[in-house]
Motif scaffolding. Structure first.
Motif, mmCIF file in Angstrom:
data_model
loop_
_atom_site.group_PDB
_atom_site.id
_atom_site.type_symbol
_atom_site.label_atom_id
_atom_site.label_comp_id
_atom_site.label_asym_id
_atom_site.label_seq_id
_atom_site.Cartn_x
_atom_site.Cartn_y
_atom_site.Cartn_z
ATOM 1 N N SER A 266 8.662 4.252 7.951
ATOM 2 C CA SER A 266 7.702 2.411 8.148
ATOM 3 C C SER A 266 6.685 2.395 9.280
ATOM 4 N N ARG B 34 5.912 5.232 11.706
ATOM 5 C CA ARG B 34 5.052 6.724 10.779
ATOM 6 C C ARG B 34 3.867 5.986 10.406
ATOM 7 N N GLU B 35 4.697 4.741 9.236
ATOM 8 C CA GLU B 35 3.150 4.295 8.194
ATOM 9 C C GLU B 35 1.808 3.368 9.349
ATOM 10 N N LYS B 36 2.340 2.830 10.605
ATOM 11 C CA LYS B 36 1.919 1.698 11.039
ATOM 12 C C LYS B 36 1.091 2.781 12.154
ATOM 13 N N GLU C 77 -0.089 5.767 11.205
ATOM 14 C CA GLU C 77 -1.574 6.239 10.808
ATOM 15 C C GLU C 77 -1.977 4.961 9.922
ATOM 16 N N LYS C 78 -1.995 3.853 10.341
ATOM 17 C CA LYS C 78 -3.330 2.883 9.239
ATOM 18 C C LYS C 78 -3.371 1.933 10.506
ATOM 19 N N GLU D 64 0.589 11.419 12.023
ATOM 20 C CA GLU D 64 1.610 11.108 13.128
ATOM 21 C C GLU D 64 2.299 12.231 14.478
ATOM 22 N N HIS E 241 -3.204 4.458 1.933
ATOM 23 C CA HIS E 241 -2.452 5.183 1.250
ATOM 24 C C HIS E 241 -2.242 6.119 1.961
ATOM 25 N N THR E 242 -1.535 6.480 2.916
ATOM 26 C CA THR E 242 -1.427 7.576 4.218
ATOM 27 C C THR E 242 -0.323 8.757 3.817
ATOM 28 N N ALA F 108 2.416 9.305 5.725
ATOM 29 C CA ALA F 108 3.763 8.309 5.290
ATOM 30 C C ALA F 108 3.339 7.882 3.713
ATOM 31 N N ASN F 109 3.036 7.515 3.644
ATOM 32 C CA ASN F 109 3.301 7.194 1.714
ATOM 33 C C ASN F 109 3.060 7.864 1.063
#
Length: 445
Positions: free
Chosen positions: A93, A95-97, A99-100, A111, A286-287, A289-290
């Motif tokens: 979760s 990691r998603e931040k 990246e985004k 990452e 949709h990176t 992480a997704n």
């Protein structure tokens, strides 16, 4: 000769890669026999998913190994010879931040590279240092093999904060690239390649490659990379690259190679040399992480739950990972004095002659019971030296920021990164990342 059996704790027992490491350890009992295998994670629920399946796998395939999983550091780190650490502080979760948030500002979201890697580094430093302290308290003679990302920042932090720790920082990316290279040049295995390489983690170049008979592999390799990168030739399959994001990364190596065709590059250099391309070809909603959450995580956890329910892993789809093979080879060299030649992240201290001694570089090393001995790669050209020195400064500034709780130093780090266009953009990203990371980071002044 009978090899002495080892005791291993995998720190990050709930990782989607853990089951693959277990499979590799079991498959290599002739080279690296185990007496104990433990899992340690601070997320008990996540670890239990993997541990229940691995308990079945060990019982069926290597019942002589004593297996356990725990969230208690004393239990985990007592009576062990090796810590195999691959923790992800903050989970997918966060990691998603990582990246985004940069992508919102037209900056690479990745990452380990750029602002995302710095954010992850600020979270990872205390987690890895904590593991070192547990190891030194409960099993002071053990070695830690750390492949927790971002490895470059973690390596700089541990160099400063735990300078005498028995830790080796490693990365499997060169191994993955060399698997493709072996296929390209017609060798059976990447272990048949003898290479010379220099740089930083996710930031390096090969200058020589031969087979074990001394035949030069570079002309054929360069001809291929100039056309296709590290991907297979048109019309050929490429089983190593099943996901589109990785296929693009391996293909883009042809453009990275074009910048300096005297060497062949690590694939991650695309993030520094072609950041505009990376941003343009990344879906900000949709990176990677997704992708991992939607595919690898779901598939691995579903298979682990199926094994636990069936109480058999006879027909499992879980396979030994390529990074796990690297770890087993390294552990075996340390335990049994095999003098393996391996790429490790170590203090420079003359390995790259015209680079500062305190840079944490990735170079070939000879590994034995003594630990590791870096090989000298000599002087490097101005282009690579300039890029490396800039990136070393970024990594040192991140660790400065962590140690000093300094907003200014982290702003400087983001400003200096080749992935960020200006100090004003760096500040916008930093301010949003401070809010996103909350208590994961120290409070910056």
């Amino acid at each position: 000769m009978m090899l002495e059996k080892q005791s291993v704790v995998i720190a990050g027992g709930g990782s989607t890669y853990t089951a693959g490491i277990v499979m590799m350890l079991i498959e290599n009992q002739d080279k690296f026999p185990l007496r104990k295998l433990k899992f340690y994670d601070n997320d008990e629920d996540r670890q239990n998913i993997v541990a229940k399946a691995c308990e079945v796998i060990v019982k069926e395939r290597a019942p002589e190994i004593e297996f356990s999983a725990t969230t208690d550091p004393e239990e985990a780190f007592t009576d062990i010879d090796f810590v195999m650490a691959h923790i992800r502080v903050g989970g997918l979760s966060m990691r998603e931040k990582d990246e985004k948030i940069p992508l919102k500002y037209g900056v690479v979201g990745q990452e380990t590279c750029g602002p995302g890697g710095m954010a992850y580094g600020m979270r990872s430093i205390p987690g890895v240092v904590e593991l070192i302290d547990y190891m030194e308290k409960y099993s002071p003679d053990a070695w830690m093999l750390n492949y927790s990302n971002p490895a470059a920042i973690v390596a700089e932090a541990t160099r400063r904060m735990r300078p005498n720790a028995k830790i080796i920082n490693i990365c499997d990316m060169p191994v993955a690239i060399k698997k493709s290279i072996a296929d390209i040049v017609g060798l059976e295995s990447e272990s048949d390649i003898v290479d010379r390489y220099y740089g930083l983690n996710h930031f390096g170049w090969w200058t020589e490659m031969t087979d074990k008979q001394g035949n030069d592999l570079m002309p054929k390799l360069k001809e291929h990379v100039a056309k296709y990168g590290y991907a297979a030739a048109e019309g050929e399959g490429n089983p190593l690259l099943e996901e589109n994001s990785w296929m693009d990364t391996f293909q883009k190596a042809k453009d990275v190679y074009a910048v300096d065709p005297t060497t062949v590059p690590n694939t991650y250099l695309k993030y520094y040399l072609y950041p505009d391309y990376v941003v343009a070809h990344t879906d900000p909603n949709h990176t990677r992480a997704n992708e991992v959450m939607d595919n690898r995580e779901k598939n691995v956890f579903a298979e682990c739950e199926r094994i636990a329910a069936a109480q058999t892993a006879e027909d499992t789809t879980i396979e030994a990972g390529e990074h796990a093979e690297f770890i087993v080879q390294l552990a075996g060299a340390l335990a049994y004095n095999t003098y393996e030649r391996m790429l490790l992240i170590v203090k420079n201290e003359g390995a790259i002659v015209n680079l500062a001694d305190d840079a944490m570089v990735e170079v070939p090393c000879i590994v034995s019971k003594r630990g590791y001995e870096p090989l000298c790669m000599g002087k490097i050209p101005h282009f690579q030296k300039g890029m490396i020195e800039q990136q070393v400064a970024v990594e040192k500034l991140v660790v400065d920021a962590f140690e000093e709780k300094s907003y200014q130093k982290l702003w400087q780090a983001m400003t200096l990164s080749k992935t960020v266009p200006s100090a004003s953009v760096a500040k916008q990203i930093l301010d949003e990342m401070i809010d996103a990371n909350g208590n994961w980071w120290p409070e910056l002044n």
